[in-house]
Design a protein around this motif. Structure first.
Motif, PDB file in Angstrom:
ATOM      1  N   THR A 422       0.848  -1.194   0.000  1.00  0.00           N
ATOM      2  CA  THR A 422       0.000   0.000   0.000  1.00  0.00           C
ATOM      3  C   THR A 422       0.889   1.252   0.000  1.00  0.00           C
ATOM      4  O   THR A 422       0.623   2.222  -0.708  1.00  0.00           O
ATOM      5  N   ASP A 508       9.113  -6.279   5.538  1.00  0.00           N
ATOM      6  CA  ASP A 508       9.239  -7.664   5.091  1.00  0.00           C
ATOM      7  C   ASP A 508      10.680  -8.129   5.235  1.00  0.00           C
ATOM      8  O   ASP A 508      11.615  -7.329   5.146  1.00  0.00           O
ATOM      9  N   ARG A 524       6.471 -11.049   6.539  1.00  0.00           N
ATOM     10  CA  ARG A 524       6.541  -9.849   7.371  1.00  0.00           C
ATOM     11  C   ARG A 524       7.447 -10.071   8.579  1.00  0.00           C
ATOM     12  O   ARG A 524       7.481 -11.164   9.145  1.00  0.00           O
ATOM     13  N   ARG A 535      -4.159  -7.686   4.318  1.00  0.00           N
ATOM     14  CA  ARG A 535      -3.202  -7.354   5.349  1.00  0.00           C
ATOM     15  C   ARG A 535      -3.927  -6.987   6.633  1.00  0.00           C
ATOM     16  O   ARG A 535      -4.843  -6.177   6.611  1.00  0.00           O
TER      17      ARG A 535
HETATM   18  O1  PRX Z   1       4.234  -8.849   2.898  1.00  0.00           O
HETATM   19  C1  PRX Z   1       4.190  -8.280   1.626  1.00  0.00           C
HETATM   20  C2  PRX Z   1       2.995  -8.825   0.869  1.00  0.00           C
HETATM   21  O2  PRX Z   1       1.941  -7.926   1.101  1.00  0.00           O
HETATM   22  C3  PRX Z   1       2.390  -6.821   1.896  1.00  0.00           C
HETATM   23  C4  PRX Z   1       1.724  -5.557   1.458  1.00  0.00           C
HETATM   24  O3  PRX Z   1       0.349  -5.664   1.652  1.00  0.00           O
HETATM   25  P1  PRX Z   1      -0.603  -4.512   1.147  1.00  0.00           P
HETATM   26  O4  PRX Z   1      -0.111  -3.215   1.628  1.00  0.00           O
HETATM   27  O5  PRX Z   1      -1.980  -4.911   1.526  1.00  0.00           O
HETATM   28  O6  PRX Z   1      -0.472  -4.519  -0.411  1.00  0.00           O
HETATM   29  C5  PRX Z   1      -0.802  -5.659  -1.133  1.00  0.00           C
HETATM   30  C6  PRX Z   1      -0.820  -5.375  -2.605  1.00  0.00           C
HETATM   31  C7  PRX Z   1       0.341  -4.659  -3.131  1.00  0.00           C
HETATM   32  C8  PRX Z   1       3.873  -6.805   1.696  1.00  0.00           C
HETATM   33  O7  PRX Z   1       4.527  -6.128   2.744  1.00  0.00           O
HETATM   34  N1  PRX Z   1       3.237  -8.942  -0.578  1.00  0.00           N
HETATM   35  C9  PRX Z   1       2.709  -8.174  -1.552  1.00  0.00           C
HETATM   36  N2  PRX Z   1       3.087  -8.614  -2.766  1.00  0.00           N
HETATM   37  C10 PRX Z   1       3.887  -9.688  -2.560  1.00  0.00           C
HETATM   38  C11 PRX Z   1       3.984  -9.882  -1.173  1.00  0.00           C
HETATM   39  N3  PRX Z   1       4.744 -10.868  -0.652  1.00  0.00           N
HETATM   40  C12 PRX Z   1       5.409 -11.669  -1.503  1.00  0.00           C
HETATM   41  N4  PRX Z   1       5.350 -11.539  -2.852  1.00  0.00           N
HETATM   42  C13 PRX Z   1       4.609 -10.583  -3.432  1.00  0.00           C
HETATM   43  N5  PRX Z   1       4.540 -10.477  -4.757  1.00  0.00           N
END
Ligand code: PRX
Length: 654
Positions: A422, A508, A524, A535
């Motif tokens: 995000t 992460d 994470r 999330r």
């Molecule tokens: O842990 C990682 C995971 O999703 C988190 C971000 O979540 P959010 O802010 O809700 O955004 C999701 C959509 C962009 C990150 O810190 N994450 C996201 N994409 C990946 C991922 N973990 C592994 N591979 C990915 N491609």
């Protein structure tokens, strides 16, 4: 990755390299080098080439008030103009912008000219209500044409939108309206999901009735399901009424590049969600650049991102990126399993989708469904229109990757496993389809211009092959600007003192492959869970649990789950006796529903266990590592001698 197991590398095919925006690794490296040699020059060139500016910028990156970075600060533009007017002015007025497929299967097509008209009308209606630049508008809408129109209309008049996912509860909605100080709410009577009509306006009414939303003056309601809903005179109006008399021409509000386009609340490691604030110019630049490089978007592509506009993926890759590129895109209202689990494949076939972007959870659930029912296996559909596949939101396990690649992509389509957040606004680490050799389970290499690294606790880069903390070394245009109303929390969360405030902390863990330097995200490193790509903060769920009158204490952890990536496990101490048998079962249901009501169904713990206490150190700190082991059903290997009451471990075994 390289030593322990046999990895298969998937090189880009001739077909995917041909005409690709970034063709071959040399082209990729050249872009990275351009950015390294002249960082500001690289971003400025792209910002000039890819966006239309009303007032061109002369400044690029302003680091004078780090980590509150500014990009293109003296330039002015409008996002809605860049998404809509620009296409119409370029002769794309009759091109289909949105193919909307409803839950029922009904299809509506909206051209760029139509969309511009609809957005302008609604923008005029918002202005007529006195909503102006800088005001916050909360949008609580299902996937719909109106959802996108509402976001674009806010952008057009310079109002800052904040979308609240339609699955969130009244409490969550109230908290976000109140924190943002929103003056208006845009919602609908209800929404369709999987053949059922679900209410929305009644939840909004409940939220507004809780108090703390006195800032809110107007509620605009889209008629979707036709369900009866109460309308409060003087506050509530129907969308169709407010747009009816408005002109379809609306002069955009030209805003500074740093003007907040939107806030989007996301979970962090404390109980209170953070309002991630994004900019206008830098954000839009990255949305367009990633559409171009990661999705290699071309004029005749049909793009489909299956996310909901309630999440950042829906913002960047539904509402803004595709439209700013003049793309035809699919907007889908329903669920992947209705009327059957062949829905996605049928839609790809029917609409000749060429670029398809979804989440690993969806893929895993569709694998399971296809295994159980040959008739809805992707091989039964004509998916030959596909050329690029994408994955986002959570790590994609190699088995799901291979299945996606073979069965959906027919072994022809590169998979771009896009890592971002995000806070990052757009892709950070991702393959480029015409360049990067793919390794299942790895998001491969940083996007050109993004300087990602893996460091230890002191901020020193660790050698390839050694796990560490994922950071970004330089500010980039689409990054979070601040946390709404809480700049200190922004600094603490993302530019911690451990790294002298110099490195962006993603939250992460990651490891780089010894030979290729490819990144693999290891999950994470804070108290944030990822359930089906959603999330959630453990503290947020704990706060919801302890708000229940019978709960004395609660601790929440994640445990790996084959389908949802992670599953929520809650350890609960009740005020009365520890329940067992039927009483425990009933209490589990009650608490699951309670969390569903407090936050939303996505936050319901899958597993709840009761103890007379939680395992704590002498100083009273909950031993979460121990709880994680218990949640997984593992033998306790740690020293438990400091525990006050080791017998409770037996109770919490589940
Ligand atoms: O842990 C990682 C995971 O999703 C988190 C971000 O979540 P959010 O802010 O809700 O955004 C999701 C959509 C962009 C990150 O810190 N994450 C996201 N994409 C990946 C991922 N973990 C592994 N591979 C990915 N491609």
């Amino acid at each position: 990755m390289s030593n322990e197991q046999q990895v298969r590398i998937y090189n880009p095919s001739e077909a995917s390299m041909k005409n690709a925006a970034v063709s071959g690794m040399e082209a990729y490296r050249a872009l990275c080098k351009e950015a390294e040699d002249d960082y500001e020059g690289y971003w400025a060139r792209n910002a000039r080439e890819l966006l239309d500016w009303k007032v061109p910028f002369t400044q690029v990156l302003d680091e004078s008030n780090a980590p509150f970075f500014k990009w293109f600060a003296d330039g002015k533009l409008n996002v809605s103009y860049n998404c809509l007017d620009r296409q119409v002015n370029n002769g794309l007025g009759d091109k289909v912008a949105i193919i909307f497929e409803a839950d029922s299967g009904e299809v509506t097509r909206v051209t760029y000219k139509d969309l511009l008209g609809r957005v302008s009308k609604f923008a005029n209606a918002l202005r007529a209500m006195g909503i102006k630049k800088g005001d916050r508008v909360v949008i609580y809408l299902p996937m719909s044409i109106e959802g996108i129109v509402a976001m674009q209309a806010c952008a057009r008049i310079g109002a800052t939108h904040s979308i609240v996912f339609g699955g969130f509860s009244a409490q969550a909605l109230r908290d976000r309206i109140s924190d943002a100080g929103a003056v208006a709410l845009i919602t609908s009577d209800g929404q369709f999901r999987g053949g059922k009509a679900l209410p929305l306006k009644p939840i909004a009414d409940e939220a507004l009735g809780m108090g703390g939303c006195e800032c809110l003056k107007n509620v605009i309601v889209v008629k979707r399901t036709g369900a009866d809903c109460a309308m409060e005179a003087g506050r509530d109006s129907w969308y169709h009424d407010v747009v009816a008399s408005q002109s379809d021409v609306c002069e955009p509000e030209w805003v500074e590049a740093e003007h907040p386009l939107f806030l989007l609340y996301t979970s962090g490691s404390t109980g209170k969600p953070k309002g991630v604030q994004h900019s206008t110019g830098g954000y839009l630049l990255h949305a367009v650049l990633t559409m171009k490089y990661t999705f290699d978007i071309k004029p005749d592509d049909v793009f489909w991102c299956t996310a909901d506009i309630g999440w950042v993926t829906g913002h960047t890759y539904i509402t803004y990126g595709p439209l700013a590129c003049g793309t035809t895109e699919i907007v889908f209202e329903g669920v992947p399993t209705y009327p059957d689990a062949g829905r996605f494949w049928k839609m790809i076939q029917d609409h000749k989708v060429s670029v398809f972007y979804t989440a690993p959870t969806a893929i895993r659930s569709l694998i399971k469904a296809a295994d159980n029912n040959e008739a809805i296996h992707p091989k039964k559909y004509d998916l030959s229109s596909l050329r690029i596949l994408g994955s986002v939101g959570e790590p994609i396990n190699p088995a799901a990757w291979e299945w996606y690649y073979e069965n959906v992509g027919g072994g022809r389509c590169p998979i771009v496993d896009t890592f971002w957040q995000t806070e990052t606004g757009g892709h950070m680490i991702t393959p480029l389809p015409g360049a990067t050799p793919l390794i299942p389970g790895s998001c491969t290499l940083p996007f050109p211009g993004i300087q990602a690294a893996v460091v230890d606790e002191t901020g020193t880069e660790v050698p390839w092959g050694q796990g560490g903390i994922l950071v970004v070394k330089r500010p980039w245009p689409s990054m979070i600007r601040t946390i709404w109303g809480d700049p200190d929390r922004f600094v603490k969360s993302y530019y911690p003192a451990d790294f002298q405030g110099k490195l962006y902390l993603a939250g992460d863990g990651a490891i780089r492959d010894k030979e290729t330097g490819y990144f693999t995200i290891t999950g994470r490193i804070d108290d944030v869970l990822n359930v089906s790509g959603h999330r959630m903060g453990t503290m947020e769920i704990e706060s919801a649990l302890v708000a229940h009158e019978k709960v004395a204490e609660a601790a929440v952890v994640g445990r790996p789950d084959d389908l949802t990536g992670e599953a929520i496990v809650a350890f609960v101490v009740l005020k009365g006796n520890r329940p067992t048998g039927e009483e425990a079962k009933a209490m589990i249901k009650e608490l699951q529903n309670w969390v569903g009501h407090e936050i939303g169904p996505i936050a319901k713990p899958k597993d709840i266990r009761f103890g007379e206490n939680l395992p704590k150190t002498r100083s009273g700190k909950i031993m979460r590592r121990l709880l994680r082991q218990l949640a997984k059903g593992e033998e306790i290997t740690q020293d438990t001698s400091t525990l006050e009451n080791p017998a409770i471990l037996e109770q919490l075994k589940g």
